[in-house]
Motif scaffolding. Structure first.
Motif, short mmCIF file in Angstrom:
data_model
loop_
_atom_site.label_atom_id
_atom_site.label_comp_id
_atom_site.label_asym_id
_atom_site.label_seq_id
_atom_site.Cartn_x
_atom_site.Cartn_y
_atom_site.Cartn_z
N GLN A 1 61.04 -23.82 73.56
CA GLN A 1 61.33 -22.92 72.49
C GLN A 1 61.44 -22.68 71.13
OE1 GLN A 1 64.69 -20.29 73.34
NE2 GLN A 1 63.82 -19.64 75.77
N ASP A 2 61.83 -24.40 70.30
CA ASP A 2 61.65 -24.73 69.25
C ASP A 2 60.43 -25.21 68.58
OD1 ASP A 2 61.56 -27.31 70.68
OD2 ASP A 2 63.19 -28.49 69.29
N SER A 3 59.50 -25.25 69.71
CA SER A 3 58.11 -25.60 69.34
C SER A 3 57.47 -23.81 68.75
CB SER A 3 57.29 -25.47 70.62
OG SER A 3 57.20 -26.66 71.37
N THR A 4 56.73 -24.54 67.15
CA THR A 4 56.15 -24.27 66.25
C THR A 4 54.25 -24.17 66.58
OG1 THR A 4 56.13 -25.85 65.14
CG2 THR A 4 58.28 -24.37 64.94
N GLU A 5 54.35 -22.31 66.27
CA GLU A 5 53.09 -21.73 65.66
C GLU A 5 52.41 -22.11 64.38
OE1 GLU A 5 49.43 -18.39 67.70
OE2 GLU A 5 51.65 -18.27 67.42
N THR A 6 51.44 -22.55 64.01
CA THR A 6 50.54 -21.67 62.70
C THR A 6 49.81 -21.29 62.63
OG1 THR A 6 52.57 -24.25 62.23
CG2 THR A 6 50.27 -23.26 60.46
N THR A 7 49.07 -20.41 62.03
CA THR A 7 48.24 -19.91 61.70
C THR A 7 47.24 -19.68 60.71
OG1 THR A 7 48.45 -18.42 63.93
CG2 THR A 7 45.95 -17.93 62.64
N THR A 8 46.48 -21.00 60.66
CA THR A 8 45.84 -21.70 59.33
C THR A 8 44.55 -20.15 59.02
OG1 THR A 8 46.20 -23.63 59.85
CG2 THR A 8 44.08 -22.89 57.64
N ILE A 9 44.11 -19.82 57.88
CA ILE A 9 43.22 -18.25 57.13
C ILE A 9 41.86 -19.01 56.92
CG2 ILE A 9 42.62 -16.22 56.68
CD1 ILE A 9 45.19 -15.79 57.77
N ASN A 10 40.75 -19.69 56.93
CA ASN A 10 39.66 -20.48 56.34
C ASN A 10 39.09 -19.10 55.61
OD1 ASN A 10 38.00 -22.32 55.34
ND2 ASN A 10 37.16 -22.29 56.98
N ALA A 11 39.55 -18.88 54.66
CA ALA A 11 38.71 -18.01 52.81
C ALA A 11 39.16 -18.85 51.76
CB ALA A 11 39.57 -16.61 53.14
N LYS A 12 37.45 -18.44 51.46
CA LYS A 12 37.03 -19.04 49.71
C LYS A 12 36.92 -17.75 48.97
CE LYS A 12 35.76 -23.27 51.83
NZ LYS A 12 36.53 -23.66 51.24
N THR A 13 37.94 -18.33 47.91
CA THR A 13 37.86 -17.87 46.67
C THR A 13 37.41 -18.24 45.90
OG1 THR A 13 39.68 -16.43 48.03
CG2 THR A 13 40.19 -15.95 45.17
N VAL A 14 36.81 -17.46 44.86
CA VAL A 14 36.58 -17.48 43.47
C VAL A 14 36.77 -16.72 42.38
CG1 VAL A 14 34.05 -17.59 42.24
CG2 VAL A 14 34.16 -17.74 44.83
N ALA A 15 37.18 -17.41 41.56
CA ALA A 15 37.89 -16.52 40.35
C ALA A 15 36.72 -16.34 39.11
CB ALA A 15 38.80 -17.19 39.83
N PHE A 16 36.93 -15.16 39.26
CA PHE A 16 35.34 -14.41 38.11
C PHE A 16 35.87 -15.04 35.99
CE2 PHE A 16 33.71 -12.99 41.77
CZ PHE A 16 32.86 -13.63 41.92
N GLY A 17 37.55 -14.51 36.17
CA GLY A 17 38.11 -14.67 34.68
C GLY A 17 39.04 -13.09 34.82
N ASP A 18 39.13 -13.57 33.83
CA ASP A 18 40.20 -11.45 33.38
C ASP A 18 41.09 -11.23 35.04
OD1 ASP A 18 39.75 -12.13 31.35
OD2 ASP A 18 37.39 -10.97 30.90
N ALA B 1 37.01 -12.81 47.83
CA ALA B 1 37.49 -13.12 48.90
C ALA B 1 36.51 -12.89 49.77
CB ALA B 1 38.78 -12.89 48.79
N VAL B 2 36.19 -14.54 50.87
CA VAL B 2 35.35 -14.01 52.05
C VAL B 2 35.92 -15.05 53.29
CG1 VAL B 2 33.26 -15.67 51.09
CG2 VAL B 2 32.85 -14.00 52.86
N SER B 3 35.88 -14.38 54.27
CA SER B 3 36.27 -15.52 55.34
C SER B 3 35.35 -16.37 55.62
CB SER B 3 36.71 -14.37 56.65
OG SER B 3 35.70 -13.94 56.84
N PHE B 4 35.51 -17.67 55.72
CA PHE B 4 34.55 -18.90 56.16
C PHE B 4 34.35 -19.15 57.13
CE2 PHE B 4 32.79 -23.12 55.46
CZ PHE B 4 32.42 -23.18 54.85
N GLY B 5 32.99 -18.94 57.84
CA GLY B 5 33.01 -19.59 59.39
C GLY B 5 32.89 -17.98 60.77
N ILE B 6 32.25 -18.62 61.67
CA ILE B 6 32.59 -17.99 62.94
C ILE B 6 34.29 -17.52 63.22
CG2 ILE B 6 31.75 -17.36 64.65
CD1 ILE B 6 29.16 -19.24 64.36
N ASN B 7 34.99 -18.41 63.17
CA ASN B 7 35.76 -18.38 63.19
C ASN B 7 37.27 -18.23 63.02
OD1 ASN B 7 35.78 -17.59 66.94
ND2 ASN B 7 35.07 -19.77 66.61
N PRO B 8 37.37 -17.63 62.05
CA PRO B 8 37.91 -18.29 60.34
C PRO B 8 39.13 -18.08 60.55
CG PRO B 8 37.63 -15.83 60.46
CD PRO B 8 36.55 -16.75 61.29
#
Length: 110
Positions: free
Chosen positions: A10-27, A32-39
């Motif tokens: 029961q002390d085993s742990t699950e982590t979900t990683t979300i693959n997203a790319k973010t571009v900052a334009f200033g101000d 942001a967009v999810s990246f890949g078929i299975n993000p």
């Protein structure tokens, strides 16, 4: 395909990683967009304490996949089975008497 049939602790742990790319334009503007078929990818840090015989069975199963062969895994019985592979080291240690503990990491594959 092989199936991992043992319950994990029961002390085993699950982590979900979300693959997203973010571009900052200033101000403060961003796009942001999810990246890949299975993000979304799950990883599990697993352990189990049991008799040496059971721990040895799990050890042989995991080592037999050579870290490259995928297998079915259902860590939470009320959730769907996922396909995973071994990710890194497998550790066995004696807890006392005939009680042994195995620890390993699994990574979801698609």
């Amino acid at each position: 395909m092989k199936t991992f049939t043992w319950d994990i602790s029961q002390d085993s742990t699950e982590t979900t990683t979300i693959n997203a790319k973010t571009v900052a334009f200033g101000d403060g503007y961003e796009q942001a967009v999810s990246f890949g078929i299975n993000p979304n990818r799950k990883t599990w840090q697993c352990s189990k304490t049991d008799t040496k015989a059971v721990i040895d069975e799990i050890y042989r199963f995991l080592i037999g996949t050579k870290g490259v062969e995928a297998f079915n895994f259902q860590p939470i019985k009320s959730e769907p089975i996922i396909k995973v592979r071994l990710d890194g080291d497998v550790t066995r240690n004696q807890e006392g008497g005939d009680a042994w503990k195995i620890s390993f990491a699994l990574k979801q594959v698609f």
